[in-house]
Design a protein around this motif. Structure first.
Motif, PDB file in Angstrom:
ATOM      1  N   ALA A  37       0.865  -1.178   0.000  1.00 28.62           N
ATOM      2  CA  ALA A  37       0.000   0.000   0.000  1.00 28.62           C
ATOM      3  C   ALA A  37       0.902   1.228   0.000  1.00 28.62           C
ATOM      4  CB  ALA A  37      -0.884  -0.006   1.250  1.00 28.62           C
ATOM      5  N   GLN A  38       0.415   2.339  -0.492  1.00 26.38           N
ATOM      6  CA  GLN A  38       1.232   3.544  -0.603  1.00 26.38           C
ATOM      7  C   GLN A  38       1.817   3.949   0.747  1.00 26.38           C
ATOM      8  OE1 GLN A  38      -0.734   6.919  -2.383  1.00 26.38           O
ATOM      9  NE2 GLN A  38       1.206   7.807  -2.991  1.00 26.38           N
ATOM     10  N   ALA A  39       1.041   3.870   1.815  1.00 25.99           N
ATOM     11  CA  ALA A  39       1.538   4.235   3.146  1.00 25.99           C
ATOM     12  C   ALA A  39       2.642   3.289   3.603  1.00 25.99           C
ATOM     13  CB  ALA A  39       0.390   4.246   4.150  1.00 25.99           C
ATOM     14  N   ALA A  40       2.501   2.001   3.313  1.00 26.89           N
ATOM     15  CA  ALA A  40       3.528   1.026   3.701  1.00 26.89           C
ATOM     16  C   ALA A  40       4.814   1.266   2.927  1.00 26.89           C
ATOM     17  CB  ALA A  40       3.020  -0.392   3.472  1.00 26.89           C
ATOM     18  N   GLY A  41       4.696   1.572   1.643  1.00 26.19           N
ATOM     19  CA  GLY A  41       5.876   1.885   0.846  1.00 26.19           C
ATOM     20  C   GLY A  41       6.573   3.127   1.355  1.00 26.19           C
ATOM     21  N   ALA A  42       5.798   4.134   1.687  1.00 27.15           N
ATOM     22  CA  ALA A  42       6.369   5.379   2.211  1.00 27.15           C
ATOM     23  C   ALA A  42       7.064   5.144   3.549  1.00 27.15           C
ATOM     24  CB  ALA A  42       5.281   6.433   2.355  1.00 27.15           C
ATOM     25  N   ALA A  43       6.531   4.224   4.347  1.00 28.87           N
ATOM     26  CA  ALA A  43       7.112   3.943   5.664  1.00 28.87           C
ATOM     27  C   ALA A  43       8.499   3.323   5.569  1.00 28.87           C
ATOM     28  CB  ALA A  43       6.181   3.034   6.464  1.00 28.87           C
ATOM     29  N   VAL A  44       8.763   2.541   4.538  1.00 24.69           N
ATOM     30  CA  VAL A  44      10.079   1.911   4.408  1.00 24.69           C
ATOM     31  C   VAL A  44      11.019   2.688   3.485  1.00 24.69           C
ATOM     32  CG1 VAL A  44       9.250  -0.401   4.939  1.00 24.69           C
ATOM     33  CG2 VAL A  44       9.428   0.307   2.561  1.00 24.69           C
ATOM     34  N   ALA A  45      10.484   3.563   2.658  1.00 21.36           N
ATOM     35  CA  ALA A  45      11.311   4.267   1.668  1.00 21.36           C
ATOM     36  C   ALA A  45      12.496   4.982   2.304  1.00 21.36           C
ATOM     37  CB  ALA A  45      10.461   5.246   0.863  1.00 21.36           C
ATOM     38  N   GLY A  46      12.275   5.667   3.392  1.00 19.74           N
ATOM     39  CA  GLY A  46      13.344   6.417   4.045  1.00 19.74           C
ATOM     40  C   GLY A  46      14.350   5.550   4.781  1.00 19.74           C
ATOM     41  N   LEU A  47      14.067   4.259   4.888  1.00 20.13           N
ATOM     42  CA  LEU A  47      14.950   3.344   5.614  1.00 20.13           C
ATOM     43  C   LEU A  47      15.847   2.527   4.679  1.00 20.13           C
ATOM     44  CD1 LEU A  47      12.279   1.995   8.125  1.00 20.13           C
ATOM     45  CD2 LEU A  47      13.997   3.791   8.532  1.00 20.13           C
ATOM     46  N   LEU A  48      15.691   2.737   3.373  1.00 20.35           N
ATOM     47  CA  LEU A  48      16.424   1.952   2.373  1.00 20.35           C
ATOM     48  C   LEU A  48      17.514   2.786   1.714  1.00 20.35           C
ATOM     49  CD1 LEU A  48      13.285   0.345   0.711  1.00 20.35           C
ATOM     50  CD2 LEU A  48      14.920  -0.806   2.235  1.00 20.35           C
ATOM     51  N   ALA A  49      18.621   2.129   1.402  1.00 16.00           N
ATOM     52  CA  ALA A  49      19.725   2.787   0.684  1.00 16.00           C
ATOM     53  C   ALA A  49      20.037   1.968  -0.560  1.00 16.00           C
ATOM     54  CB  ALA A  49      20.956   2.874   1.578  1.00 16.00           C
ATOM     55  N   ALA A  50      20.393   2.648  -1.625  1.00 14.63           N
ATOM     56  CA  ALA A  50      20.739   1.969  -2.875  1.00 14.63           C
ATOM     57  C   ALA A  50      21.872   0.977  -2.645  1.00 14.63           C
ATOM     58  CB  ALA A  50      21.144   2.993  -3.928  1.00 14.63           C
ATOM     59  N   GLY A  51      21.781  -0.155  -3.341  1.00 16.05           N
ATOM     60  CA  GLY A  51      22.813  -1.177  -3.237  1.00 16.05           C
ATOM     61  C   GLY A  51      24.141  -0.675  -3.753  1.00 16.05           C
ATOM     62  N   ARG A  52      25.181  -1.005  -3.047  1.00 13.56           N
ATOM     63  CA  ARG A  52      26.529  -0.608  -3.455  1.00 13.56           C
ATOM     64  C   ARG A  52      27.175  -1.711  -4.288  1.00 13.56           C
ATOM     65  NH1 ARG A  52      26.186   1.802   1.857  1.00 13.56           N
ATOM     66  NH2 ARG A  52      26.812  -0.119   2.896  1.00 13.56           N
ATOM     67  N   ARG A  53      28.312  -1.389  -4.840  1.00  9.35           N
ATOM     68  CA  ARG A  53      29.090  -2.345  -5.628  1.00  9.35           C
ATOM     69  C   ARG A  53      29.343  -3.597  -4.785  1.00  9.35           C
ATOM     70  NH1 ARG A  53      33.374  -0.406  -9.512  1.00  9.35           N
ATOM     71  NH2 ARG A  53      33.902  -2.330 -10.555  1.00  9.35           N
ATOM     72  N   GLY A  54      29.196  -4.762  -5.389  1.00 11.09           N
ATOM     73  CA  GLY A  54      29.424  -6.006  -4.679  1.00 11.09           C
ATOM     74  C   GLY A  54      28.211  -6.531  -3.934  1.00 11.09           C
ATOM     75  N   HIS A  55      27.029  -5.979  -4.235  1.00 14.97           N
ATOM     76  CA  HIS A  55      25.798  -6.467  -3.602  1.00 14.97           C
ATOM     77  C   HIS A  55      25.675  -7.970  -3.851  1.00 14.97           C
ATOM     78  CE1 HIS A  55      21.520  -7.193  -2.934  1.00 14.97           C
ATOM     79  NE2 HIS A  55      21.474  -6.026  -2.296  1.00 14.97           N
ATOM     80  N   PRO A  56      25.219  -8.745  -2.848  1.00 14.08           N
ATOM     81  CA  PRO A  56      25.139 -10.205  -3.014  1.00 14.08           C
ATOM     82  C   PRO A  56      24.253 -10.673  -4.169  1.00 14.08           C
ATOM     83  CG  PRO A  56      24.688  -9.564  -0.734  1.00 14.08           C
ATOM     84  CD  PRO A  56      24.823  -8.308  -1.517  1.00 14.08           C
ATOM     85  N   TRP A  57      23.314  -9.842  -4.608  1.00 15.07           N
ATOM     86  CA  TRP A  57      22.406 -10.262  -5.672  1.00 15.07           C
ATOM     87  C   TRP A  57      22.726  -9.616  -7.019  1.00 15.07           C
ATOM     88  CZ3 TRP A  57      17.283  -9.740  -2.441  1.00 15.07           C
ATOM     89  CH2 TRP A  57      17.235 -10.770  -1.497  1.00 15.07           C
TER      90      TRP A  57
END
Length: 118
Positions: A37-57
């Motif tokens: 849901a839009q509210a759930a996405g907004a709740a986690v958006a600020g807690l995520l950082a773009a994957g850096r070089r060497g990400h496991p996936w």
């Protein structure tokens, strides 16, 4: 579970791709959430950082659905955010959940090392 990737964008996540570390320290993909849901996405958006070089996936591809050959367009994120989920017991031969994980809440109070390995 540990968020390793998402669909949508960092600013507007639509689904979360989840994993757990195994006993050898590899982040294993175990499943994903249904569309947030839009509210759930907004709740986690600020807690995520773009994957850096060497990400496991890096260079992995993810199926759009059970038995589908269509691939998801995903954004890798640093595997730092823990989320609490509800899942059923149906798994495929790889140990991945056959059904989406219901996201309950982000757990910024926990680190990936707090999650028991597979």
């Amino acid at each position: 579970m540990i968020v390793g990737a998402l669909t949508g964008s960092l600013a507007d996540p639509r689904t979360l791709l989840l994993g757990r570390y195994d006993t050898e320290g590899r982040l294993r993909y175990v499943g994903r959430t249904p569309t947030l849901a839009q509210a759930a996405g907004a709740a986690v958006a600020g807690l995520l950082a773009a994957g850096r070089r060497g990400h496991p996936w890096t260079r992995w591809s993810f199926s759009a659905g059970w038995g589908s050959r269509e691939k998801l367009n995903v954004t890798l994120v640093e595997p730092e955010l823990v989320v609490e989920v509800g899942v059923d017991v149906a798994r495929d031969a790889s140990g991945r959940w056959r059904h989406p994980a219901r996201r309950h809440r982000a757990r910024p109070d926990l680190s990936p090392t707090d999650i028991a390995p597979l």
